[in-house]
Enzyme design. Structure first.
Site, PDB file in Angstrom:
ATOM      1  N   ARG A  92       0.824  -1.211   0.000  1.00 32.09           N
ATOM      2  CA  ARG A  92       0.000   0.000   0.000  1.00 32.09           C
ATOM      3  C   ARG A  92       0.852   1.251   0.000  1.00 32.09           C
ATOM      4  O   ARG A  92       1.871   1.304   0.666  1.00 32.09           O
ATOM      5  CB  ARG A  92      -0.873   0.046   1.264  1.00 32.09           C
ATOM      6  CG  ARG A  92      -1.888  -1.056   1.342  1.00 32.09           C
ATOM      7  CD  ARG A  92      -2.426  -1.201   2.754  1.00 32.09           C
ATOM      8  NE  ARG A  92      -3.285  -2.367   2.860  1.00 32.09           N
ATOM      9  CZ  ARG A  92      -4.606  -2.331   2.707  1.00 32.09           C
ATOM     10  NH1 ARG A  92      -5.209  -1.202   2.468  1.00 32.09           N
ATOM     11  NH2 ARG A  92      -5.318  -3.436   2.806  1.00 32.09           N
ATOM     12  N   GLY A 101      -6.966   7.547  -2.541  1.00 28.67           N
ATOM     13  CA  GLY A 101      -7.192   6.948  -3.854  1.00 28.67           C
ATOM     14  C   GLY A 101      -6.284   7.456  -4.962  1.00 28.67           C
ATOM     15  O   GLY A 101      -6.425   7.041  -6.100  1.00 28.67           O
ATOM     16  N   MET A 103      -2.961   7.176  -5.218  1.00 25.58           N
ATOM     17  CA  MET A 103      -1.831   6.310  -5.574  1.00 25.58           C
ATOM     18  C   MET A 103      -2.283   4.856  -5.506  1.00 25.58           C
ATOM     19  O   MET A 103      -3.428   4.569  -5.210  1.00 25.58           O
ATOM     20  CB  MET A 103      -0.660   6.593  -4.647  1.00 25.58           C
ATOM     21  CG  MET A 103      -0.050   7.954  -4.934  1.00 25.58           C
ATOM     22  SD  MET A 103       1.261   8.334  -3.819  1.00 25.58           S
ATOM     23  CE  MET A 103       0.440   8.417  -2.257  1.00 25.58           C
ATOM     24  N   ARG A 338      -6.468   7.356  10.138  1.00 23.20           N
ATOM     25  CA  ARG A 338      -5.924   8.665   9.761  1.00 23.20           C
ATOM     26  C   ARG A 338      -6.894   9.712  10.275  1.00 23.20           C
ATOM     27  O   ARG A 338      -8.052   9.395  10.606  1.00 23.20           O
ATOM     28  CB  ARG A 338      -5.750   8.782   8.251  1.00 23.20           C
ATOM     29  CG  ARG A 338      -7.045   8.627   7.500  1.00 23.20           C
ATOM     30  CD  ARG A 338      -6.837   8.618   6.005  1.00 23.20           C
ATOM     31  NE  ARG A 338      -8.078   8.269   5.348  1.00 23.20           N
ATOM     32  CZ  ARG A 338      -8.176   7.719   4.149  1.00 23.20           C
ATOM     33  NH1 ARG A 338      -7.112   7.432   3.465  1.00 23.20           N
ATOM     34  NH2 ARG A 338      -9.342   7.453   3.621  1.00 23.20           N
ATOM     35  N   HIS A 454     -15.893   6.435  -2.578  1.00 23.99           N
ATOM     36  CA  HIS A 454     -14.920   7.392  -3.110  1.00 23.99           C
ATOM     37  C   HIS A 454     -15.576   8.753  -3.362  1.00 23.99           C
ATOM     38  O   HIS A 454     -15.067   9.796  -2.955  1.00 23.99           O
ATOM     39  CB  HIS A 454     -14.349   6.817  -4.418  1.00 23.99           C
ATOM     40  CG  HIS A 454     -13.430   7.748  -5.128  1.00 23.99           C
ATOM     41  ND1 HIS A 454     -13.846   8.546  -6.171  1.00 23.99           N
ATOM     42  CD2 HIS A 454     -12.136   8.045  -4.914  1.00 23.99           C
ATOM     43  CE1 HIS A 454     -12.819   9.263  -6.583  1.00 23.99           C
ATOM     44  NE2 HIS A 454     -11.768   8.985  -5.838  1.00 23.99           N
ATOM     45  N   SER A 799      -4.529  52.440   3.799  1.00 18.91           N
ATOM     46  CA  SER A 799      -5.144  51.144   3.487  1.00 18.91           C
ATOM     47  C   SER A 799      -4.517  50.641   2.192  1.00 18.91           C
ATOM     48  O   SER A 799      -4.584  51.328   1.161  1.00 18.91           O
ATOM     49  CB  SER A 799      -6.652  51.296   3.328  1.00 18.91           C
ATOM     50  OG  SER A 799      -7.200  50.061   2.949  1.00 18.91           O
ATOM     51  N   TYR A 887      -5.613  45.866  10.557  1.00 22.27           N
ATOM     52  CA  TYR A 887      -6.812  45.143  10.119  1.00 22.27           C
ATOM     53  C   TYR A 887      -6.657  44.619   8.699  1.00 22.27           C
ATOM     54  O   TYR A 887      -5.821  45.107   7.924  1.00 22.27           O
ATOM     55  CB  TYR A 887      -8.059  46.030  10.217  1.00 22.27           C
ATOM     56  CG  TYR A 887      -8.092  47.177   9.243  1.00 22.27           C
ATOM     57  CD1 TYR A 887      -8.656  47.023   7.974  1.00 22.27           C
ATOM     58  CD2 TYR A 887      -7.567  48.419   9.576  1.00 22.27           C
ATOM     59  CE1 TYR A 887      -8.671  48.078   7.071  1.00 22.27           C
ATOM     60  CE2 TYR A 887      -7.585  49.478   8.684  1.00 22.27           C
ATOM     61  CZ  TYR A 887      -8.136  49.295   7.429  1.00 22.27           C
ATOM     62  OH  TYR A 887      -8.150  50.319   6.531  1.00 22.27           O
TER      63      TYR A 887
END
Ligand code: PEP
Ligand code: MG
Length: 915
Positions: A92, A101, A103, A338, A454, A799, A887
């Site tokens: 895996r 999905g 690889m 995971r 998936h 600004s 800001y």
């Protein structure tokens, strides 16, 4: 071999995801905390990088593999390549960042003619053994030998057809044996050599194939789309894991779970399983699985163990986990865990809940959420009062409503999506190679598969609406048709899907703006506790100001006054002002505009009370308020034609002698009226031609207009100050700020300030009050940056208009660059980001830092902010925090994102580096 390239699960460092990949590190960690993980080992990402560079496995790697296989053999009591009790493994992929999905993975490796017999003998289950064999040949053939799935699928379908069998489970051992034989022939035909019988050759080819998949198109596209840089994940690890089987009978199962509900965030058992099946059957959505709650009846003891597993995972990782498990003959194995990908609502809820449960701190609760994710919470939802009946229902797999034209494959979705159309991708089930279709679609609808299929996982990760497993829909890709009972949906037809309820509707359904949840309010209030930089809004109307305030804006950083001019009751007055030939004529038009502007500003001040409202004086070139040259030419031509028609009608009536009056509506119009219209249009056309500039964005705009037509700026200043006076008289707490655009020299500011001082005096004496407001400038030209120290003598605030400042710094036209060469620059890595989206900290940012320092040197403590589009982007906000701006100002829907990003900026300030 110099570096250590392989770690057994009981030895690898579970924290080192960069080296072992996320999956490998977690398998090591789970093994070491005592969870039942099948024995195995990880080949590191360093080995992958070495392989990709030298096009061969690092020297001695396969010897290490053999040594580690021997360890597994000892632990599992099986032997690799053995004719009696063969060890089978899975191979895996797994990189530091999860790329579901993207690889390759190979299962059941170690099967050949010899071991197949061993498996049959050992399990006493011929059907099972052939099923494993045919799956292995196909997967190995595809991944390691590059053979198209189609070549196998077609034989599989043919045997099923001949046997008159619909579902795969109906195939018996003999069918599966025939299929295996045919598959072996496919390999011989396609590769010119027999299927490899040597199990170590199988293993070596598979390791190489998984390494190569790191550079496969799918994986590369995915990394580009999600901005996964080599610093975040470089290369894939390979996990070689003892196979356990969920498909050896009815005391076997395979399942996937989340430690909390990823759709809602609720703290409950969540997941799906399939009895007598392999893991990929659940993920690929080939059979529709059962909810995990049913397992408590079907296998009560295993269910109890599963609850225990889930609790251990969460209390150990202190994060919601997405895990996979297999039950082999009554024994529960954990195969993977995971961090769970969840939608924004679930992320927010779990953050707030986990703090309340004492599992994580407030800091962690904030930092575990990527600010961009919050955008989902502001996605439109279907109007709950909608009366249109749904036509089908699937599983609510990823919330939010989406509406678009149906397409039946990913390529068509990409083509239509690119042309700017909203599309819904309809598939039986999706596969990783459909990923580009996801990017281009508004929503995804599948007729098969569960909430962990998936389609569901990928859509949730992207925040796109998804309805999965709508089994009443029959999709015929070749006929470009979806059928629900007697309803036919063809490609191009519009449908609406609701990923929150799973309902599907024909046509377009109205959507409503979502509301802020209490959990989000709580989370953002924590963010405000940590954030230093404030979040203001770019809004131009009282309604948007109210929305921005409800999202938590603490001021308006930019009100573009020209947007107020476009409403239908104002535009004719603006046009009159532009068409005026004399100052008097212009004054007349301005006097009509004045009360309208004053009322707008008053409402704006009230909506944002007590926070600052920054009003920018007129900025765009005047021709923007007039129609285009071609349009005017066409309109004049149409008016002339109309005049001829009216004349013709009159002649017709005269000729036929039926009286001299025209029927309505022609009786309203006469040649004189049309001539008047033509004259006005011709005047406009003349003006448009006069105002024509080759580079209008670098032309007669901004403060240059205020210099040429002082009366326009004076009218605006008077409107602002009178609005302020009215509010002050009514004891409303307000803070107006007047801002001048496109400044290059302090002389311009001095000039405008003179108008301001004069008008201030007049208004104060007229209303009998003292006005409190600020006068400042935008910084959007390079010269303004270099003269900042002087500008600050007059300007009380700055600004940064980083849209124009980026244009000026790069010499890229902000109108054209993004459609022309910028995509190429980004795709080829010449530029990492689009600078009109993500602030260019290395270039534009340096000008900003220099400007802020110079401004504050002249005027200590001077307020400085940013109001270009980049102001709502998390990475840009980190930079603005770094250079100590006061800001950021952004559009209303980005305010929650900016508030969270502002907290991240503070919490992560010690780790910040530019670039
Ligand atoms: C800017 O230039 O960044 C800005 C905010 O002004 P506008 O986009 O209206 O030119
Ligand atoms: Mg600008």
């Amino acid at each position: 071999m110099t570096a250590q390239y392989i770690y057994a699960f009981h030895k690898g460092d579970g924290k080192n995801k960069v080296l072992l990949g996320g999956k490998g590190a977690n398998l090591c960690e789970m093994t070491q905390i005592g969870l039942n993980v099948p024995p195995g080992f990880v080949i590191t990402t360093e080995a992958c990088l070495d392989y990709l560079q030298n096009h061969q496995l690092p020297e001695g790697l396969m010897d290490e593999v053999r040594a580690n296989i021997a360890e597994i053999e000892a632990l599992s009591d099986k032997k690799f390549g053995d004719s009696e009790n063969p060890l089978l493994v899975s191979v895996r992929s797994g990189s530091a960042i999860s790329m579901p999905g993207m690889m390759d993975t190979i299962l059941n490796l170690g099967l050949n003619k010899l071991t197949l017999n061993g498996l049959i003998e050992h399990t006493g289950d011929t059907r099972f053994a052939y099923d494993a064999y045919r799956r292995f040949i196909q997967l190995f053939g595809k991944v390691a030998l590059g053979i198209d799935d189609e070549k196998f699928d077609h034989h599989f379908a043919e045997i099923k057809r001949q046997a008159g069998i619909k579902a795969d489970v109906g195939l018996d051992a003999e069918h599966l044996r025939q299929i295996s034989e045919l598959f072996l022939q496919v390999v011989q035909e396609e590769t010119g050599r027999p299927f490899p019988e040597d199990v170590y050759e199988q293993l070596e080819l598979s390791i190489k194939a998984v390494f190569n998949s790191w550079m496969g198109k799918r994986a590369v596209d995915y990394r580009r789309e999600f901005h996964i840089t080599p610093k975040m994940a470089n290369g894939t690890a390979v996990n070689v894991v003892t196979m356990v089987f969920g498909n050896m009978g009815n005391d076997c199962a395979t399942g996937v779970g989340f430690t909390r509900n990823p759709g809602t965030g609720v703290n409950e058992m969540y997941g799906e399983y399939l009895v007598n099946a392999q893991g990929e059957d659940v993920v690929a959505g080939i059979r529709t699985p059962k909810p995990v709650q049913e397992l408590s009846n079907e296998m009560p003891e295993i269910y109890r163990q599963l609850v225990d597993l889930r609790n251990k995972l969460e209390s150990h990782y202190k994060e919601v986990q997405d895990y996979e498990y297999t039950i082999e003959r009554g024994v529960l194995y954990c195969l993977q865990t995971r961090n769970g990908k969840m939608n924004a609502a679930a992320m927010v809820k779990t953050s707030v809940d986990m703090v309340a449960e004492g599992l994580i701190s407030k800091e962690k609760a904030l930092l575990r959420i990527n600010p961009e994710l919050l955008e989902q919470l502001l996605h439109p939802q279907l109007d709950p009062n909608n009366k249109i009946p749904s036509v089908a229902q699937g599983l609510p797999a990823s919330p939010g409503a989406a509406c678009g034209k149906c397409v039946f494959d990913a390529d068509s979705a990409e083509i239509l999506g690119r042309s700017g159309q909203a599309v819904i991708l309809l598939r039986e089930e999706t596969k990783p190679e459909d990923i580009h279709g996801f990017f281009a679609s508004q929503g995804i609808l599948t007729s098969r598969g569960g909430k962990t299929s998936h389609a569901a996982v990928v859509a949730r990760g992207m925040g796109k609406a998804c309805v999965a497993g709508a089994e009443d829909i029959k999709i015929d890709v070749r006929a470009r048709l979806a059928v629900i009972g007697d309803i036919h949906i063809r490609e191009g037809d519009t449908i609406t899907i609701d990923g929150s309820s799973g309902l599907i509707y024909l046509g377009r359904i109205d959507t409503i703006e979502p509301k802020f949840s209490e959990d989000l309010k709580t989370l953002l209030s924590w963010a405000d506790e940590y954030a230093v930089i404030k979040v203001h809004a770019n809004v131009d109307t009282p309604e948007r100001a109210q929305l921005a305030a409800s999202y938590g804006a603490t001021g308006i950083g930019l009100c573009r006054t020209e947007r107020m001019f476009n409403a239908s009751d104002r535009l004719p007055l603006v046009i009159d002002m532009i068409l005026a030939n004399t100052k008097e004529e212009r004054q007349e038009a301005l006097e009509k505009l004045f009360p309208i502007q004053r009322d707008d500003f008053r409402e704006l001040f009230e909506a944002m009370s007590p926070y600052p409202v920054t009003v920018r004086l007129l900025d765009p070139p005047m021709h923007e308020f007039l129609p285009g040259e071609h349009q005017l030419e066409e309109e004049i031509q149409a008016l002339n034609t109309y005049k001829t028609m009216i004349r013709g009608q009159q002649v017709t009536l005269d000729t036929l002698g039926e009286g001299s009056l025209l029927p309505a509506p022609f009786n309203q119009l006469n040649e004189e009226l049309i001539n008047k219209a033509i004259a006005k249009k011709e005047l406009m056309l003349k003006k448009v031609r006069e105002l024509y500039e080759v580079n209008p964005m670098l032309g007669h705009r901004g403060v240059r207009l205020g210099m040429s037509y002082p009366e326009i700026y004076q009218m605006q200043i008077r409107s602002i100050l009178e609005a302020a006076a009215i509010c002050t008289k009514q004891r409303k707490s307000i803070m107006p700020q007047i801002m001048v655009p496109q400044v290059i020299t302090v002389q311009e500011l001095i000039q405008v300030k003179k108008y301001v001082d004069q008008i201030q005096q007049e208004v104060e004496s007229q209303y009998g009050i003292a006005l409190d407001f600020k006068f400042g400038t935008m910084i959007e030209t390079v010269r303004a940056c270099t003269r900042a120290g002087h500008l600050a003598e007059v300007a009380e605030f700055f600004s940064f208009g980083t849209n124009d400042l980026t244009q000026a710094t790069f010499s890229f036209s902000r109108e054209d660059a993004e459609n022309k060469f910028l995509p190429l620059y980004n795709e080829t890595g010449l530029l990492e980001d689009n600078p009109f989206e993500v602030l260019d900290a290395k270039g534009v940012g340096q000008l900003m830092e220099m400007t802020a320092l110079a401004g504050r040197k002249t005027r200590p403590g001077m307020k400085i902010g940013i109001c270009g589009e980049q102001g709502g982007h998390p990475e840009s906000i980190r930079f603005c925090h770094h250079i100590k701006l006061d800001y950021v100002s952004c559009s209303a829907p980005r305010i929650p994102i900016a508030r969270l990003a502002a907290a991240h900026a503070k919490l992560l300030e010690n780790e910040y580096t530019i670039g």
